[in-house]
Design a protein around this motif. Structure first.
Motif, PDB file in Angstrom:
ATOM      1  N   PHE A 137      -6.999   4.385   2.072  1.00 20.05           N
ATOM      2  CA  PHE A 137      -8.434   4.325   1.778  1.00 20.05           C
ATOM      3  C   PHE A 137      -9.107   5.684   1.944  1.00 20.05           C
ATOM      4  O   PHE A 137     -10.331   5.780   2.057  1.00 20.05           O
ATOM      5  N   CYS A 155     -13.165   5.418   2.161  1.00 25.13           N
ATOM      6  CA  CYS A 155     -13.689   4.323   1.329  1.00 25.13           C
ATOM      7  C   CYS A 155     -14.642   3.416   2.111  1.00 25.13           C
ATOM      8  O   CYS A 155     -14.237   2.777   3.092  1.00 25.13           O
ATOM      9  N   MET A 166     -13.617  -0.516   2.356  1.00 22.65           N
ATOM     10  CA  MET A 166     -12.270  -0.917   2.792  1.00 22.65           C
ATOM     11  C   MET A 166     -12.247  -2.248   3.534  1.00 22.65           C
ATOM     12  O   MET A 166     -11.269  -2.985   3.430  1.00 22.65           O
ATOM     13  N   HIS A 183       0.843  -1.207   0.000  1.00 25.14           N
ATOM     14  CA  HIS A 183       0.000   0.000   0.000  1.00 25.14           C
ATOM     15  C   HIS A 183       0.880   1.261   0.000  1.00 25.14           C
ATOM     16  O   HIS A 183       0.579   2.238  -0.657  1.00 25.14           O
ATOM     17  N   ARG A 191      -9.971  -5.122   2.294  1.00 23.33           N
ATOM     18  CA  ARG A 191      -8.892  -5.639   3.160  1.00 23.33           C
ATOM     19  C   ARG A 191      -8.958  -7.163   3.267  1.00 23.33           C
ATOM     20  O   ARG A 191      -7.929  -7.832   3.277  1.00 23.33           O
TER      21      ARG A 191
END
Ligand code: HEM
Length: 529
Positions: A423, A430, A433, A353, A437
């Motif tokens: 996010f 978001c 998320m 990320h 995830r």
């Protein structure tokens, strides 16, 4: 013809007048705005605004002008935020004033006024509904299909390793389709996938800065007549494909519910509660659509980045595999619960990320009122860019930021929290998320557990170095197609994947509604082995 020319001249004059007026007003009131690169009269900073790799240039400017700076985009003021503090203070603390989206004329042309929910006010009232299925708790209900689809992804890598990018894209789209519409997508060539990917390609093109003559910033240019405005034809085309897909899927959900054949998917709930949530059919259709658009290529981009970075960093792969072998062993595939015992694998996810965030500039917010941040004023109507990439590559926060090094999160676990920014931030964070995830965790574990990702070789036998900078443009960025060799780690791992794929059959069945004849034939063939 004379009328057309007259219209163009009038539009040009109106544009100059409005821009000049705004520019003059701004010059008299901008003393407290954050610093900016030197602007030109009327254009502001438009002449230096990058047409590609925008986040790299935004980050260079951040190092020069600081954690908060201004860009004058013709008559529009944009503020770029590149520090956790500025983002927290502006998007979280002042979230009541910074949760709007900038107007997007092109999106309105495509979807009809106010129907692009990500980009409109209407979305706010729907977030509660979307959260209902996407909270961490609600996402547990989606785990069975996510896990089964992830096993199919591993199985697809056994049967067609070279097609890894399309297999990953299928995975991601199939999960979101199953959750939203209760209908999975067994093949990359399934009709829904073909329609979505074609539409997304056109959509990204039409939204990109070079696709139209700055009509977002200079509304006067919107008067350009049809024959000179190719973007209008493209918008119509996107609209047609979008509506066929979204409303076709909605029809199917409604028909299934009417026949008492529902499977509890999100859109069944939305249809049942549409009146309570104040949704007409248009909004209902676009609510599903916006979740599909936001939810499919983002997760897929993350997994493709992971593969690229694993290929480029074999030592990271080995270390994660040693950890997986110790915790999971070789006789079963990983499950979500394993993640908490796998600190290095978790660090691989965080570092992926950080190193290549899927949305390097998040999605722009807009300020609904003016307010102060320290010595600076954030003006009403300003576009707020969150420079996630700039924060993640700030060497005062992450030492040696250009090195892909998951161990940094083991050495400094307190940095993990900063990665939430992947996010977004504030009230627009978001909503998908938790679902994302889980997908990321399951697939990262599966892929590292079952496969070796190696550099491909060219015709002369020389290794092809993967280019970790070669990415697509857009709000969500994804590695451009690259070559690599993907092999199961052993014959035994391969057998376990095949075994688990067969065992997943029951998890798929509730989502195999209304499939096309070719999808049904594909599934029959798939289960033969
Ligand atoms: C790796 C996967 C994903 C990443 C990195 C990601 C990232 C983001 C970011 C950065 C934003 C902007 C937030 C802001 O404005 O501050 C966003 C918005 C959004 N995301 Fe995601 N996302 C992912 C997956 C998903 C999934 C799976 C769904 C759907 C189930 C989803 C649905 C949305 C929606 C609807 C919005 C707009 C929210 C709003 O405007 O209020 N995303 N996402």
């Amino acid at each position: 013809m004379l009328n057309t020319q007259l219209l163009l001249v009038l539009a040009g004059l109106a544009f100059l007048f409005l821009t000049a007026k705004k520019w003059i007003t701004r010059r008299h009131t901008n003393q407290t705005l954050p610093p900016s690169p030197p602007p030109l009269p009327l254009l502001g900073n438009l002449h230096i605004f990058p047409t590609k790799d925008v986040h790299y240039q935004f980050t260079k400017w951040a190092r020069q002008y600081g954690e908060i700076y201004t860009l004058y985009l013709g008559p529009t003021t944009a503020i770029v935020l590149t520090s956790p503090l500025a983002i927290q203070q502006i998007l979280e603390k002042n979230s009541a004033l910074t949760s709007d989206r900038p107007d997007n004329y092109i999106a309105r042309l495509v979807t009809g006024d106010d129907h692009n929910l990500v980009l409109s006010d209407t979305w706010r009232s729907l977030r509660r509904g979307a959260h209902g299925i996407l909270t961490a708790q609600a996402c547990l209900d989606h785990l069975a299909i996510q896990q089964a689809e992830a096993v199919q992804l591993s199985h697809d890598l056994l049967t067609d390793p070279g097609g890894f990018a399309t297999s990953i894209r299928r995975y991601s789209f199939s999960v979101i389709m199953s959750v939203l519409y209760g209908k999975r997508v067994p093949r990359y060539a399934s009709p829904e996938a073909t329609a979505l990917f074609k539409m997304l390609e056109l959509w990204v093109n039409i939204l990109s800065p070079g696709a139209h003559p700055l009509i977002e910033m200079f509304p006067a240019l919107r008067c350009i007549p049809g024959p000179f405005a190719s973007w209008r034809r493209l918008c119509k085309k996107v609209r047609i494909i979008q509506r066929q897909l979204y409303f076709g899927l909605l029809d199917e959900v409604e028909a299934r519910s009417d026949q008492g054949n529902g499977n509890g998917c999100f859109m069944e709930t939305v249809c049942a509660r549409a009146q309570e949530w104040g949704l007409d059919r248009e909004l209902t259709g676009y609510l599903g659509g916006v979740l599909i658009e936001a939810g499919s290529d983002t997760t897929s981009a993350f997994i493709q980045t992971l593969v690229l970075l694993l290929v480029a960093h074999p030592q990271v792969q080995r270390k994660a595999q040693v950890e997986l072998d110790a915790v999971v062993g070789t006789d079963r595939m990983p499950i979500l619960e394993d993640l908490e015992d796998l600190p290095y694998v978790r660090a691989v996810i965080l570092e992926t990320h950080r190193y290549r965030p899927v949305a390097p500039l998040a999605v722009p917010h807009a300020a609904t009122a003016g307010f102060n941040y320290g010595q600076y004023t954030i003006p009403k109507g300003a576009i707020l860019f969150v420079n996630t990439y700039g924060v993640f590559h700030d060497e005062t926060i992450f030492k040696d930021p250009e090195t892909y090094n998951p161990s940094r999160f083991l050495e400094n676990p307190e940095k993990e929290k900063l990665l939430d920014l992947a996010f977004g931030a504030g009230r627009r964070v978001c909503p998908g998320m938790n679902l994302a995830r889980n997908s990321i965790a399951i697939n990262t574990m599966n892929l590292l557990w079952g496969f070796d990702f190696m550099k491909a070789r060219d015709a002369t036998g020389a290794m092809i170095e993967p280019d970790v900078w070669d990415y697509s443009e857009g709000v969500a960025t994804c590695p451009n197609p690259f070559k690599c060799d993907i092999n199961p780690r052993s014959r035994h791992h391969e057998e376990i994947v095949r075994r688990d794929f067969i065992a997943s059959r029951d998890a798929f069945l509730p989502f195999e509604h209304n499939l096309s004849a070719s999808d049904k034939a594909f599934i029959r063939e798939q289960w033969k082995d």
